[in-house]
Enzyme design. Structure first.
Site, PDB file in Angstrom:
ATOM      1  N   LYS A   1       5.408   1.758  -3.068  1.00 55.76           N
ATOM      2  CA  LYS A   1       5.313   3.116  -3.611  1.00 55.76           C
ATOM      3  C   LYS A   1       5.550   3.063  -5.109  1.00 55.76           C
ATOM      4  CE  LYS A   1       4.635   7.400  -2.124  1.00 55.76           C
ATOM      5  NZ  LYS A   1       3.738   7.834  -1.059  1.00 55.76           N
TER       6      LYS A   1
ATOM      7  N   ASP B   1      -0.779  10.693  -4.521  1.00 55.40           N
ATOM      8  CA  ASP B   1       0.391  11.300  -3.876  1.00 55.40           C
ATOM      9  C   ASP B   1       0.579  12.642  -4.584  1.00 55.40           C
ATOM     10  OD1 ASP B   1       2.717  10.422  -1.901  1.00 55.40           O
ATOM     11  OD2 ASP B   1       3.709  11.483  -3.520  1.00 55.40           O
TER      12      ASP B   1
ATOM     13  N   LYS C   1       0.870  -1.185   0.000  1.00 55.39           N
ATOM     14  CA  LYS C   1       0.000   0.000   0.000  1.00 55.39           C
ATOM     15  C   LYS C   1       0.897   1.222   0.000  1.00 55.39           C
ATOM     16  CE  LYS C   1      -4.114   1.825   0.349  1.00 55.39           C
ATOM     17  NZ  LYS C   1      -3.783   2.585  -0.853  1.00 55.39           N
TER      18      LYS C   1
END
Length: 444
Positions: free
Chosen positions: A126, A166, A90
């Site tokens: 990520k 993000d 995640k």
């Protein structure tokens, strides 16, 4: 040479030209030294730290797309699946020209401990690309996102790896990516978080990182005999985290006097006007130079300087390494009480140490900005249940998670004789859960 030093040396040697990753590993392992030394023989035999600092897998791929002039552009896409000991990977997808493998690895490594601290079953990962959505048309952003997801969809899934937004990846980008995933894979599942409310998103997700930052800041101050109400606050950034940190701080009775973007910063002695900030950044996608039109009494300054304002609390919410040693000295000279990180690793190692040595309460990003990923995990739960919770329900769960994170890191710091060192406490509390899971699952 100690085991910790060996592994740090090995990381630097094996991952050249990745300074952000070196910094993240060094910061974490240095603060874990007391735990590692107590278990050195076993950890070394099991190569536990080597397994922790090496991603389980990483992908790098080209992303070709066609711009509005018919010119083909090529970007690079990344996904680093770092550690799945406690749950599916995640972590967000960052779209920014500065993105490279080292930055994605540093963020993925940090994510392991951040996700562990939430108490929810999510591992660390990520991804992202060096694509810059700024100044691109909606059609160009869609073309990029569809090409990016055409490759990424091979490696992700609701029970495998669940990316989120993000920097540069907001609701628009998540929507385009989700549509392409669904089209290619033929399944409607919670593969991405930060989705729109009409197709599986969660209420309070937009506000979560900023709100969570203030919930943990408030709890930390309370446990140190301080009240957030009446305090003056400096916030850096003007994106999602900064906007909602400013909003929640003012709801809690504090006064936020600064925000910034890549070209300059604003000082508003009367307190930042959140409605104006939202209109400038979320609606008009404009620069902060526009702020003075809404608040003539405010000051706009070109370049860097957001930490020069005299404040009680500093909340860096922009990007990595934005608060350096000179900024730390300025903040201390101005009598700052606390620094809590809204961004990922926004304070340099030297600045962090200086702040701590000078008695400033310092809560690291892996704890302080965990509200975003925690609410992403709550979105995953809602998707699995095919349910949607109310804003109040999600916000209440978020506050409970952030308060628990503070008490867990505070307890871990005290347990190992580092009372008040919340960096060490956060790293140890996050590490212990991951190590238990890694040990239970064997050498994998």
């Amino acid at each position: 040479m100690s085991y910790v030093d060996e592994v740090i040396e090995q990381v630097i040697k094996q991952n050249p030209a990745e300074p952000e990753f070196h910094q993240a590993v060094k910061e974490v392992l240095e603060s874990l030294r007391v735990v590692v030394e107590a278990n050195e023989e076993k950890f070394r035999k099991d190569a536990l730290l080597e397994r922790l600092v090496n991603p389980e897998r990483q992908f790098k791929f080209r992303v070709p797309w066609v711009d509005d002039k018919g010119q083909v552009q090529v970007n690079t896409g990344y996904r680093v699946q770092f550690n799945s000991a406690i749950g599916p990977y995640k972590g967000g997808l960052r779209l920014h020209p500065s993105v490279n493998l080292g930055i994605i690895k540093f963020l993925g490594f940090e994510q392991i401990f951040k996700n562990s601290l939430t108490g929810l079953p999510i591992g660390g990962g990520k991804g992202g690309s060096d694509f810059d959505p700024k100044g691109k048309s909606d059609r160009e952003v869609m073309a990029f996102c569809q090409s990016f997801m055409t490759e990424l969809c091979k490696y992700i899934g609701a029970d495998t790896d669940v990316p989120a937004g993000d920097i540069g990846t907001g609701a628009r980008e998540i929507g385009f990516m989700f549509g392409q995933y669904k089209r290619i894979r033929g399944v409607y599942e919670g593969v991405l978080t930060g989705k729109g409310l009409s197709y599986g998103g969660s209420l309070a997700r937009t506000e979560a990182t900023g709100y969570g930052l203030l919930y943990i800041t408030e709890e930390m101050l309370k446990c140190n005999g301080q009240d957030i109400a009446g305090k003056t606050v400096a916030v850096s950034g003007s994106g999602n985290v900064a906007i909602y940190a400013t909003q929640k701080a003012q709801q809690l009775g504090a006064k936020v006097v600064t925000v910034s973007d890549s070209t300059g910063w604003v000082y508003d002695p009367d307190g930042i006007d959140v409605a104006a900030l939202k209109e400038i950044k979320e609606v008009n996608r404009a620069r902060l130079t526009e702020y003075k039109k809404y608040r003539p009494n405010s000051e706009y300054h070109e370049g860097k300087g957001v930490w020069s304002a005299k404040v009680d609390i500093a909340l860096p919410c922009a990007t990595q390494n934005e608060l350096d040693i000179e900024d730390a000295k300025t903040l201390v000279a101005n009598g700052v009480l606390a620094v809590c990180e809204g961004a990922n690793m926004p304070t340099t190692l030297e600045a962090t140490e200086y702040l701590q040595k000078n008695g400033v309460y310092f809560v690291p990003g892996k704890a302080a900005n965990a509200g975003g990923v925690a609410t992403s995990a709550l979105e995953m739960s809602q998707n699995s249940e095919r349910l949607s919770w109310s804003f109040e329900e999600v916000d209440s769960k978020l506050k409970g998670i952030m308060v628990n994170i503070f008490h867990n890191l505070d307890s871990a710091a005290k347990k190992y004789g580092f009372d008040g060192n919340y960096v060490v406490g956060a790293n140890i509390a996050g590490f212990e859960k991951v190590v238990d899971a890694m040990n239970a699952q064997g050498i994998v």
